[in-house]
Design a protein around this motif. Structure first.
Motif, mmCIF file in Angstrom:
data_model
loop_
_atom_site.group_PDB
_atom_site.id
_atom_site.type_symbol
_atom_site.label_atom_id
_atom_site.label_comp_id
_atom_site.label_asym_id
_atom_site.label_seq_id
_atom_site.Cartn_x
_atom_site.Cartn_y
_atom_site.Cartn_z
ATOM 1 N N ASP A 144 50.949 31.278 -17.928
ATOM 2 C CA ASP A 144 50.586 30.689 -19.222
ATOM 3 C C ASP A 144 50.934 29.202 -19.208
ATOM 4 O O ASP A 144 51.892 28.773 -19.826
ATOM 5 N N PRO A 145 50.165 28.400 -18.474
ATOM 6 C CA PRO A 145 50.570 27.017 -18.242
ATOM 7 C C PRO A 145 50.450 26.101 -19.450
ATOM 8 O O PRO A 145 50.881 24.963 -19.395
ATOM 9 N N GLY A 146 49.903 26.604 -20.535
ATOM 10 C CA GLY A 146 49.915 25.808 -21.760
ATOM 11 C C GLY A 146 49.234 24.476 -21.584
ATOM 12 O O GLY A 146 48.103 24.398 -21.100
ATOM 13 N N ASP A 147 49.938 23.399 -21.898
ATOM 14 C CA ASP A 147 49.248 22.112 -22.018
ATOM 15 C C ASP A 147 49.292 21.278 -20.748
ATOM 16 O O ASP A 147 49.008 20.097 -20.776
ATOM 17 N N MET A 148 49.674 21.855 -19.615
ATOM 18 C CA MET A 148 49.759 21.023 -18.418
ATOM 19 C C MET A 148 48.614 21.281 -17.429
ATOM 20 O O MET A 148 48.645 20.844 -16.292
ATOM 21 N N ARG A 149 47.588 22.002 -17.838
ATOM 22 C CA ARG A 149 46.465 22.277 -16.930
ATOM 23 C C ARG A 149 45.687 21.020 -16.571
ATOM 24 O O ARG A 149 45.652 20.069 -17.333
ATOM 25 N N LEU A 150 45.037 21.047 -15.425
ATOM 26 C CA LEU A 150 44.130 19.941 -15.123
ATOM 27 C C LEU A 150 42.966 20.424 -14.273
ATOM 28 O O LEU A 150 43.005 21.502 -13.696
ATOM 29 N N ARG A 151 41.933 19.603 -14.243
ATOM 30 C CA ARG A 151 40.845 19.830 -13.303
ATOM 31 C C ARG A 151 40.698 18.594 -12.447
ATOM 32 O O ARG A 151 40.686 17.477 -12.944
ATOM 33 N N LEU A 152 40.610 18.833 -11.153
ATOM 34 C CA LEU A 152 40.509 17.736 -10.200
ATOM 35 C C LEU A 152 39.129 17.773 -9.557
ATOM 36 O O LEU A 152 38.712 18.811 -9.040
ATOM 37 N N THR A 153 38.433 16.653 -9.613
ATOM 38 C CA THR A 153 37.160 16.555 -8.903
ATOM 39 C C THR A 153 37.304 15.494 -7.816
ATOM 40 O O THR A 153 37.815 14.400 -8.078
ATOM 41 N N HIS A 154 36.892 15.847 -6.606
ATOM 42 C CA HIS A 154 36.924 14.886 -5.502
ATOM 43 C C HIS A 154 35.568 14.193 -5.462
ATOM 44 O O HIS A 154 34.550 14.816 -5.171
ATOM 45 N N ARG A 209 41.375 21.320 -4.921
ATOM 46 C CA ARG A 209 42.817 21.519 -5.073
ATOM 47 C C ARG A 209 43.479 20.674 -3.986
ATOM 48 O O ARG A 209 42.927 20.525 -2.896
ATOM 49 N N PRO A 210 44.658 20.129 -4.265
ATOM 50 C CA PRO A 210 45.324 19.322 -3.240
ATOM 51 C C PRO A 210 46.013 20.202 -2.194
ATOM 52 O O PRO A 210 46.668 21.177 -2.543
ATOM 53 N N VAL A 211 45.838 19.855 -0.938
ATOM 54 C CA VAL A 211 46.501 20.573 0.154
ATOM 55 C C VAL A 211 47.448 19.588 0.832
ATOM 56 O O VAL A 211 47.017 18.547 1.332
ATOM 57 N N SER A 212 48.748 19.899 0.846
ATOM 58 C CA SER A 212 49.726 18.983 1.447
ATOM 59 C C SER A 212 49.606 19.008 2.960
ATOM 60 O O SER A 212 49.517 20.085 3.570
ATOM 61 N N SER A 213 49.629 17.831 3.565
ATOM 62 C CA SER A 213 49.539 17.766 5.023
ATOM 63 C C SER A 213 50.310 16.547 5.533
ATOM 64 O O SER A 213 50.609 15.627 4.777
ATOM 65 N N ARG A 223 45.160 16.525 0.832
ATOM 66 C CA ARG A 223 43.781 16.626 1.297
ATOM 67 C C ARG A 223 42.976 17.515 0.365
ATOM 68 O O ARG A 223 43.518 18.386 -0.303
ATOM 69 N N CYS A 224 41.691 17.282 0.365
ATOM 70 C CA CYS A 224 40.776 18.040 -0.497
ATOM 71 C C CYS A 224 40.616 19.460 0.051
ATOM 72 O O CYS A 224 40.341 19.641 1.233
ATOM 73 N N SER A 225 40.776 20.454 -0.824
ATOM 74 C CA SER A 225 40.647 21.846 -0.371
ATOM 75 C C SER A 225 39.201 22.168 -0.003
ATOM 76 O O SER A 225 38.942 23.121 0.718
ATOM 77 N N ARG A 243 39.326 7.864 -5.743
ATOM 78 C CA ARG A 243 38.216 8.761 -5.431
ATOM 79 C C ARG A 243 38.419 10.170 -5.991
ATOM 80 O O ARG A 243 37.820 11.124 -5.493
ATOM 81 N N VAL A 244 39.297 10.269 -6.967
ATOM 82 C CA VAL A 244 39.447 11.579 -7.641
ATOM 83 C C VAL A 244 39.304 11.366 -9.148
ATOM 84 O O VAL A 244 39.557 10.281 -9.664
ATOM 85 N N ARG A 245 38.889 12.422 -9.812
ATOM 86 C CA ARG A 245 38.868 12.375 -11.272
ATOM 87 C C ARG A 245 39.746 13.519 -11.786
ATOM 88 O O ARG A 245 39.597 14.666 -11.377
ATOM 89 N N LEU A 246 40.656 13.161 -12.669
ATOM 90 C CA LEU A 246 41.563 14.144 -13.245
ATOM 91 C C LEU A 246 41.201 14.318 -14.706
ATOM 92 O O LEU A 246 41.108 13.355 -15.442
ATOM 93 N N LEU A 247 41.016 15.575 -15.104
ATOM 94 C CA LEU A 247 40.717 15.818 -16.525
ATOM 95 C C LEU A 247 41.644 16.891 -17.070
ATOM 96 O O LEU A 247 42.009 17.808 -16.360
#
Ligand SMILES: [Zn+2]
Ligand SMILES: [Zn+2]
Length: 309
Positions: A107-117, A125-129, A293-295, A305-309
């Motif tokens: 139930d993440p409440g108000d911290m959700r986001l959508r990431l567009t590459h 989704r971000p992949v750590s590398s 990195r981009c999933s 080069r990303v959009r966060l909403l």
């Protein structure tokens, strides 16, 4: 005994970062700023944050170097708050925090986001590398070494949390229902306890000695972490009964954003002596910095080069 907030603690870029952002309202303000909000009245409206609290938090963010004031009207005088380079550089931390929340918080409440590459046009989704060898992050492949800036410093309370009491890790005026990310990062002790368990300190007395944390605060934070299922308890002695604490998979996964907090703190808060601690990527032998990195397409995500909403 010295007051909890004036003890010597080992230098840490993560702790320094948390002294700026370890507050629920500050994290929400930063999120809104990344979504393009700049004005006092808009922050107030979007977050329902009490005006006096908002004013203090904005001042804190300006003094910390995260926001700069920009005059957009002279009569009457009006300012807006813009992310500085230091503030903008925080995007990887927010992104990995949000990603953890999507994965682990029912139930993440108000911290959700959508990431567009924007480069591949896909939701991502971000992949750590590893920034050197590009291999995806496996926590077991990382080791730590003292850096040139190792040592200790006085732990100062963050400006916004000087009234903190042990019974509540809430900021004034905060909603009662809070996302798990804010429950675990919006208070400085909790991530420090998590980090200490991660480094192999499992028992109450080990944690108490390592962190120099008052036992009642430690007990309270451990209970909260158990409730959030970030740690689990295991009995190692029956008489008298003694427990130790281990990170769950959910707790371990928080390391993705801890590494980003460290990278950000290393860049902006390291001071003259250099980095307090170095992470080494055992696979390639180089100092480890976590790229994202981009999933979808696998390319490194860049802020422009990303959009966060
Ligand atoms: Zn590597
Ligand atoms: Zn992509």
């Amino acid at each position: 005994m010295a007051p909890a907030e004036h003890r010597q603690i080992p230098n840490s870029s993560v702790v320094r970062a948390l002294s700026i952002v370890g507050d629920g309202w500050v994290l929400r303000l930063l999120r809104e700023a990344f979504r393009g909000v700049r004005r006092f009245s808009d922050f107030h409206e979007r977050l329902g944050i009490p005006k006096a609290v908002l004013s203090k938090r904005l001042t804190h963010l300006v003094e910390s170097g995260m926001f700069s004031l920009y005059e957009y009207q002279s009569v009457p005088l009006r300012h807006e708050y813009r992310l500085t380079e230091m503030g903008l550089d925080f995007w990887r931390v927010l992104l990995t925090m949000w990603d953890w929340e999507i994965r682990w918080d029912p139930d993440p409440g108000d911290m959700r986001l959508r990431l567009t590459h924007l480069d591949c046009g896909h939701e991502s989704r971000p992949v750590s590398s590893c920034s050197h060898c590009t291999q995806p992050l496996q926590l077991a492949d990382i080791s730590r070494r003292p850096g040139p800036g190792q040592g200790s410093e006085t732990m100062l309370p963050p400006r916004s949390r000087r009234r903190m009491n042990a019974g509540s890790a809430k900021s004034p005026g905060e909603p009662t229902l809070r996302s798990q990310i804010i429950r675990t990062v919006g208070d400085r002790w909790t991530p420090m306890v998590m980090g200490c368990i991660f480094r192999g300190n499992r028992r109450f007395n080990e944690l108490e000695a390592e962190l120099r944390i008052p036992p009642y605060i430690l007990g309270q934070r451990l209970n909260e972490l158990l409730e959030l299922e970030l740690i689990e308890r295991r009995r190692y002695q029956e008489a008298p009964p003694r427990d130790e604490f281990l990170l769950t998979a959910k707790g371990l996964a928080q390391h993705h954003y801890t590494l980003q907090l460290m990278r950000w703190g290393d860049r902006w808060l390291a001071g003259d002596k250099g980095l307090p601690q170095l992470m080494i990527h055992n696979l390639c032998g180089h100092v480890f910095h976590a790229d994202l990195r981009c999933s979808h397409c696998g390319e490194v995500l860049e802020r422009e080069r990303v959009r966060l909403l």
